[in-house]
Scaffold this motif. Structure first.
Motif, PDB file in Angstrom:
ATOM      1  N   LEU A 701       0.805  -1.224   0.000  1.00 22.83           N
ATOM      2  CA  LEU A 701       0.000   0.000   0.000  1.00 22.83           C
ATOM      3  C   LEU A 701       0.837   1.272   0.000  1.00 22.83           C
ATOM      4  N   TRP A 702       1.916   1.263   0.760  1.00 27.26           N
ATOM      5  CA  TRP A 702       2.654   2.511   0.935  1.00 27.26           C
ATOM      6  C   TRP A 702       4.106   2.423   0.470  1.00 27.26           C
ATOM      7  N   GLY A 703       4.478   1.298  -0.132  1.00 26.65           N
ATOM      8  CA  GLY A 703       5.825   1.164  -0.661  1.00 26.65           C
ATOM      9  C   GLY A 703       6.898   1.166   0.411  1.00 26.65           C
ATOM     10  N   LYS A 704       6.524   0.786   1.622  1.00 29.02           N
ATOM     11  CA  LYS A 704       7.465   0.759   2.734  1.00 29.02           C
ATOM     12  C   LYS A 704       8.189  -0.578   2.741  1.00 29.02           C
ATOM     13  N   LEU A 705       9.449  -0.595   2.237  1.00 29.77           N
ATOM     14  CA  LEU A 705      10.196  -1.846   2.143  1.00 29.77           C
ATOM     15  C   LEU A 705      10.700  -2.267   3.512  1.00 29.77           C
ATOM     16  N   SER A 706      10.537  -3.547   3.823  1.00 28.03           N
ATOM     17  CA  SER A 706      10.964  -4.059   5.120  1.00 28.03           C
ATOM     18  C   SER A 706      12.429  -4.471   5.112  1.00 28.03           C
ATOM     19  N   ASP A 707      12.942  -4.855   3.969  1.00 27.29           N
ATOM     20  CA  ASP A 707      14.351  -5.215   3.849  1.00 27.29           C
ATOM     21  C   ASP A 707      15.167  -3.926   3.895  1.00 27.29           C
ATOM     22  N   ILE A 708      16.023  -3.778   4.926  1.00 34.16           N
ATOM     23  CA  ILE A 708      16.712  -2.510   5.132  1.00 34.16           C
ATOM     24  C   ILE A 708      17.677  -2.180   3.989  1.00 34.16           C
ATOM     25  N   ASP A 709      18.269  -3.208   3.382  1.00 37.03           N
ATOM     26  CA  ASP A 709      19.181  -2.951   2.270  1.00 37.03           C
ATOM     27  C   ASP A 709      18.420  -2.471   1.038  1.00 37.03           C
ATOM     28  N   LYS A 710      17.239  -3.096   0.766  1.00 39.89           N
ATOM     29  CA  LYS A 710      16.418  -2.661  -0.360  1.00 39.89           C
ATOM     30  C   LYS A 710      15.879  -1.248  -0.132  1.00 39.89           C
ATOM     31  N   GLU A 711      15.507  -0.971   1.122  1.00 36.84           N
ATOM     32  CA  GLU A 711      15.010   0.362   1.460  1.00 36.84           C
ATOM     33  C   GLU A 711      16.108   1.405   1.257  1.00 36.84           C
ATOM     34  N   ARG A 712      17.337   1.080   1.691  1.00 38.26           N
ATOM     35  CA  ARG A 712      18.461   2.006   1.546  1.00 38.26           C
ATOM     36  C   ARG A 712      18.755   2.289   0.072  1.00 38.26           C
ATOM     37  N   GLU A 713      18.718   1.207  -0.723  1.00 42.36           N
ATOM     38  CA  GLU A 713      19.028   1.356  -2.147  1.00 42.36           C
ATOM     39  C   GLU A 713      17.925   2.084  -2.902  1.00 42.36           C
ATOM     40  N   ARG A 715      15.669   4.217  -1.859  1.00 40.17           N
ATOM     41  CA  ARG A 715      15.445   5.623  -1.491  1.00 40.17           C
ATOM     42  C   ARG A 715      16.741   6.399  -1.313  1.00 40.17           C
ATOM     43  N   ASN A 716      17.846   5.748  -1.670  1.00 37.51           N
ATOM     44  CA  ASN A 716      19.162   6.400  -1.579  1.00 37.51           C
ATOM     45  C   ASN A 716      19.402   6.952  -0.175  1.00 37.51           C
ATOM     46  N   LEU A 717      19.167   6.092   0.815  1.00 39.91           N
ATOM     47  CA  LEU A 717      19.330   6.499   2.206  1.00 39.91           C
ATOM     48  C   LEU A 717      20.760   6.192   2.652  1.00 39.91           C
ATOM     49  N   VAL A 718      21.647   7.157   2.498  1.00 40.75           N
ATOM     50  CA  VAL A 718      23.052   7.012   2.907  1.00 40.75           C
ATOM     51  C   VAL A 718      23.378   8.131   3.888  1.00 40.75           C
ATOM     52  N   PHE A 719      24.305   7.860   4.780  1.00 42.58           N
ATOM     53  CA  PHE A 719      24.700   8.861   5.761  1.00 42.58           C
ATOM     54  C   PHE A 719      25.611   9.902   5.121  1.00 42.58           C
ATOM     55  N   GLU A 720      25.390  11.176   5.440  1.00 39.49           N
ATOM     56  CA  GLU A 720      26.194  12.267   4.889  1.00 39.49           C
ATOM     57  C   GLU A 720      27.576  12.280   5.539  1.00 39.49           C
ATOM     58  N   PRO A 721      28.676  12.523   4.746  1.00 42.15           N
ATOM     59  CA  PRO A 721      30.040  12.563   5.315  1.00 42.15           C
ATOM     60  C   PRO A 721      30.253  13.810   6.180  1.00 42.15           C
ATOM     61  N   LEU A 722      31.054  13.672   7.244  1.00 38.08           N
ATOM     62  CA  LEU A 722      31.412  14.807   8.090  1.00 38.08           C
ATOM     63  C   LEU A 722      32.472  15.659   7.410  1.00 38.08           C
ATOM     64  N   GLU A 723      32.392  16.971   7.633  1.00 37.47           N
ATOM     65  CA  GLU A 723      33.425  17.857   7.072  1.00 37.47           C
ATOM     66  C   GLU A 723      34.759  17.663   7.776  1.00 37.47           C
TER      67      GLU A 723
END
Length: 745
Positions: A701-713, A715-723
Motif C-alpha cells: 500500500l505505501w511502498g514501505k520496504l521491510s528489507d533494510i538494504d532494499k530500502e536504503r538502495e 530511497r538512496n538512504l546514505v549517511f552524509e560525510p562529516l566535514e
C-alpha cells in the motif's frame, strides 16, 4: 404539501415494465408511510400529534447526521420553518414527510445510491431498496479504511503465507497497481474468486452501504420515533438453496460445516458461533463415550454402602477427573481455532475498527481524537446510578429464584415419598427456570439500553454478563442444593443424594427438550400469523397481486444476535461440567441436543428470519471467559460430589473429607493452569502470519520496504560525510589506559 404519497414516492405497482429476473439489493429500509393516499385508501394515524414550534426543528435535526450546510437539508429546514411560521405547533406527520423526501434526495444526490422505492400493498409502508455502484463503494471503503484481502503471490509458499494479507482499501494504491497487477482479490456475484469480478463480496457491499446510510441519517433515533420500521439486507435465494441442501439437512449431520460459505453470507460474528458449536459437538463425543461406559458400570455395580471402594465408585472418580481436565482442553483448543479463523477472515484487530451503535445516544460532532464525525456522549453522575440499579435488579431476581426454590422444596419435603410430589417438584423447577429466564431477559435488555454503550461488542458483553449471572443462579441453584445441602437438612432416599441429583438433572433435560421444541415452533407460527394477517388485509382491500419479495421478507421475524443460542448451549455445557458425574449419560443427551440445535439454528437463519446483518467479530467475546469460569467451578464441584456427596473414599470424618477435597481440588486447579500455559492460545503460524501480513501490507500500500538494504538502495538512504574527522591512535590510547589502571591499583 400534497397528501398523496404516490405523487412524491412512486408505487412500483404503477410500472408496466417488469423488474429484472435477478436483482439483489444491497440494503432495504422500511419506513412507515406518513402520506395519506386516496388511491390506496390509506390514512396515516401514526403521526397524528403536534410538536411545539420550538422543538420541531431540533427534532428534525436529530434525524440526520449530515452537515447543516448540505443543500438537501437546508431546503428541508427552510420548508419546516415555513410550516412553523406564525404557528405554535406543527404536525409530526409533516416532519416525517419532509424527512422522507429529504432522505430520498440525500440518498440519490449526496450518496449517489440507486434507490428503488415501492409502496406496500396496503399502502402503510415504504420500501427503500438501495444499490451502490462499484466506484462509490470504493469511495466509502477508502473513507472508512475497509479491510480487503490482497491477491496471493506465487512465491508465497511458506505455511504462514498461505493466507494473503488484509489491508485497508486505498484507491490510489489500486490505481497504481492496476497497470501491472491487481492488488485485491476479486469475486463473482456468488462470492467465488474470479480474475475479472468485483473486489467486494456481497457482505462487503452490505456493510459499506450500511456505513453510507448511517453516515447521513440517525437510524437509532428514527427507530425510536417509529419512523424506521425495519432494516435488513436482501436474501440471496441461490445461496439459500445451497444451504438448504447441504447445511440444514440432518442427512449429513456428522460432516463439517462449510464455515467459509457461512461466513461469506452471514458474517464473522454468526460464523464464530457455528464454528464454536461444531467444536463443542466434536468435544462432547469423548465424554459421551466414556460417560456411557462408566454409566453402565456405575448402575450395574453395587451402589450401596460397603467397606471397600467398588467399581462404580472408581468410575465416579475417573469420570470427574475426565470432565474437569477435558473442559480445559476444550477451551484451549477453541482459543487456538478462534485465532486461526480470525486470521483467515482478516478480523484479528477488528475491535479497534468498530463503529458506533445506531442506538448510541450523543451529540453528532467531529471527534477531536479520530477526526471523524461521530456521536459524543458526556458521562454524567447518574451513570453510577445506572450501574447500582443494574446490580440491584440482579440481586432482586436472585432473591426471587431463592424464594421459588424454597417453595418448591417445601412442597417436596411435605409430600409423600411414594407420591408424585418429588417428580412434580422437579417439573416445576424446570419450568420455573425457563419462565424466570424469559422475564429477566426483558428487564436486562431495558437496563443495558439505558446504560448507553457505544459499540455493539460493549453492549453485548454487558448484556451477556447480566443474563448469565442470573441464569447461573436460576439454572444451577436447585442442583447445588440437592448436591450439598438436601442430605443434611431433608435427607435423601439413599445414603447420598447423587441419584436424586441425577434424577433432577434428567427431568431438566427432558423439560428443556420439550420447551425447545415449542421454541422451534414459535418462529414458524409467528411467521404464519404475520403472513395470514397480511393476506387477510389484502383480500379485504381486493388487491389483485400478492406480496412482493421484500414484503415477504419484511414479514419474517428479525434475528437479533446469537446471544440466546450461546446462552442455551452454554447453560447445557454447565450441566455437563458441573453435575455430569451424577448422571453419566448427560453428555450423550447434550450431544444429541446440540446436533439438533445446530441444524435448527441454521434453519431459522435461512427459513424463518430476515437476513441478518453480516457483522464482524474476531472471537466469541465474553463467552470464552464464561466457559473458562464454568470449567474451574466444575473442577471444584466434581471433587465435592465425589468427596462429600458420594463419598467414594469412605471417609467418616468431616475433617478427612475436607482435607481430601482441598488436596484434590487444588491439584486439579494447578493441572488445569499448567495445561492452559502449556497449550498456547495463539498458534505459531498465526503469530508469524500476522507479522508477515503487517510487513507486506506496508510494502503493497505505501511502498514501505521491510528489507533494510532494499530500502536504503531504493530511497538512496546514505549517511552524509562529516566535514571534519577526528584521528585517533588506538594503540596509544590502549597503552595509556592500561598504565593508568595499574597506577590506581
Amino acid at each position: 404539501m400534497p397528501n398523496d404519497g404516490s405523487s412524491m414516492l412512486k408505487d412500483s405497482s404503477d410500472e408496466n415494465t417488469e423488474p429484472p429476473a435477478v436483482e439483489l439489493y444491497d440494503y432495504i429500509l422500511v419506513f412507515n408511510n406518513p402520506f395519506d393516499s386516496e388511491k390506496k385508501g390509506y390514512k396515516c394515524k401514526l403521526y397524528d400529534y403536534d410538536v411545539s414550534s420550538e422543538k420541531a426543528e431540533i427534532k428534525f435535526r436529530r434525524f440526520f447526521n449530515i452537515s447543516e450546510d448540505e443543500s438537501a437539508y437546508k431546503e428541508a429546514a427552510d420548508r419546516i420553518r415555513s410550516h412553523i411560521d406564525g404557528k405554535t405547533t406543527i404536525k409530526m406527520q409533516i416532519l416525517v414527510q419532509e424527512f422522507l423526501l429529504t432522505t430520498l434526495k440525500i440518498f440519490q444526490d449526496y450518496l449517489q445510491l440507486d434507490v428503488t422505492v415501492t409502496l406496500s400493498l396496503l399502502g402503510d409502508k415504504f420500501f427503500f431498496k438501495l444499490i451502490s455502484i462499484e466506484r462509490n463503494l470504493k469511495v466509502q471503503a477508502d473513507l472508512v479504511d475497509y479491510q480487503l484481502q490482497f491477491q496471493p503471490h506465487a512465491d508465497d509458499d511458506l505455511d504462514f503465507q498461505k493466507v494473503p494479507p488484509y489491508g485497508p482499501y486505498e484507491r490510489d494504491a489500486e490505481n497504481k497497481g492496476s497497470e501491472k497487477v491487481r492488488i485485491y482479490k476479486r469475486y463473482d456475484n456468488l462470492g467465488n474468486e474470479t480474475p475479472d469480478g468485483s473486489i467486494f463480496k456481497h457482505k462487503d457491499r452490505i456493510r459499506l452501504v450500511y456505513s453510507m446510510i448511517s453516515s447521513v441519517i440517525e437510524l437509532g433515533e428514527l427507530t425510536t420515533q417509529k419512523i424506521l420500521d425495519a432494516q435488513f439486507p436482501q436474501h440471496d435465494h441461490r445461496i439459500l438453496t445451497y444451504f438448504d441442501k447441504e447445511w440444514v439437512t440432518f442427512r449429513h449431520f456428522w460432516r463439517h460445516q462449510n464455515i467459509e460459505k457461512i461466513n461469506d453470507y452471514f458474517g464473522e460474528k454468526q460464523s464464530m458461533y457455528f464454528a464454536w458449536l461444531e467444536n463443542y459437538i466434536w468435544w462432547l463425543t469423548i465424554p459421551s463415550i466414556f460417560g456411557s461406559i462408566f454409566g453402565i458400570i456405575i448402575y450395574s455395580a453395587d451402589s450401596g454402602p460397603s467397606d471397600s471402594i467398588n467399581a462404580g465408585e472408581v468410575c465416579y472418580f475417573l469420570y470427574a477427573f475426565l470432565l474437569s481436565i477435558g473442559s480445559t482442553f476444550m477451551d484451549q483448543i477453541w482459543l487456538r481455532k478462534e485465532k486461526v479463523l480470525g486470521w483467515k477472515w482478516g478480523v484479528c484487530d477488528i475491535k479497534g475498527q468498530e463503529e458506533q451503535r445506531p442506538e448510541y445516544k450523543g451529540v453528532y460532532q467531529k471527534d477531536p481524537i479520530s477526526g471523524k464525525m461521530k456521536k459524543i456522549h458526556e458521562k454524567k453522575r447518574h451513570s453510577i446510578l445506572k450501574n447500582v440499579l443494574g446490580l440491584s435488579t440482579i440481586i432482586f431476581f436472585v432473591t426471587v429464584v431463592i424464594a421459588s426454590l424454597i417453595a418448591i422444596f417445601f412442597y417436596r419435603a411435605n409430600s409423600n415419598d411414594d407420591s408424585w410430589g418429588p417428580r412434580i417438584a422437579g417439573i416445576f423447577n424446570a419450568i420455573q427456570i425457563k419462565i424466570l429466564n424469559i422475564i429477566y431477559k426483558k428487564i436486562a435488555v431495558v437496563l443495558t439500553d439505558w446504560e448507553n454503550y457505544e459499540t455493539e461488542s460493549e453492549y453485548q458483553n454487558a448484556l451477556t454478563i447480566k443474563l448469565f449471572a442470573f441464569q447461573f443462579v436460576n439454572s444451577y441453584s436447585s442442583l447445588f442444593y440437592i448436591a450439598y445441602f438436601k442430605g443434611r437438612y431433608e435427607g435423601c432416599e439413599s445414603e447420598n443424594c447423587v441419584y436424586e441429583l441425577g434424577f433432577q438433572l434428567g427431568i431438566i433435560y427432558i423439560i428443556t427438550l420439550c420447551l425447545n421444541l415449542i421454541e422451534i415452533g414459535l418462529p414458524i407460527f409467528q411467521n404464519y400469523i404475520n403472513l395470514y394477517k397480511e393476506n387477510k388485509k389484502i383480500k379485504e382491500n381486493d388487491a389483485q397481486i400478492g406480496l412482493s419479495a421484500e414484503e415477504i421478507e419484511y414479514n419474517l421475524i428479525q434475528y437479533e444476535t446469537p446471544l440466546d443460542d450461546y446462552m442455551e448451549v452454554i447453560i447445557g455445557y454447565g450441566y455437563v461440567v458441573l453435575f455430569g458425574i451424577s448422571f453419566p449419560f448427560s453428555p450423550l443427551l447434550t450431544l444429541f441436543l446440540c446436533i439438533i440445535e445446530l441444524r435448527v439454528d441454521a434453519w431459522k437463519l435461512i427459513k424463518a428470519t430476515r437476513r441478518i446483518f453480516p457483522a464482524q467479530e474476531s472471537s466469541i467475546g465474553v463467552w470464552i471467559v464464561i466457559i473458562q469460569i464454568i470449567s474451574f467451578i466444575g473442577a471444584g464441584t466434581n471433587m465435592g460430589l465425589i468427596t462429600f456427596t458420594r463419598n467414594v473414599f469412605h471417609l467418616n470424618s468431616a475433617i478427612d473429607q475436607w482435607i481430601c477435597f482441598i488436596a484434590l481440588e487444588h491439584s486439579l486447579f494447578i493441572l488445569k493452569m499448567i495445561l492452559s500455559v502449556f497449550i498456547p492460545n495463539v498458534p505459531g503460524i498465526v503469530e508469524n502470519g500476522i507479522k508477515w501480513s503487517t510487513r507486506v501490507r506496508g510494502e503493497i500500500l505505501w511502498g514501505k520496504l521491510s528489507d533494510i538494504d532494499k530500502e536504503r538502495e531504493a530511497r538512496n538512504l546514505v549517511f552524509e560525510p562529516l566535514e571534519y574527522k577526528r584521528k585517533y591512535d588506538l594503540i596509544e590510547i590502549a597503552d595509556k589506559t592500561f598504565t593508568d589502571y595499574n597506577k590506581n591499583d
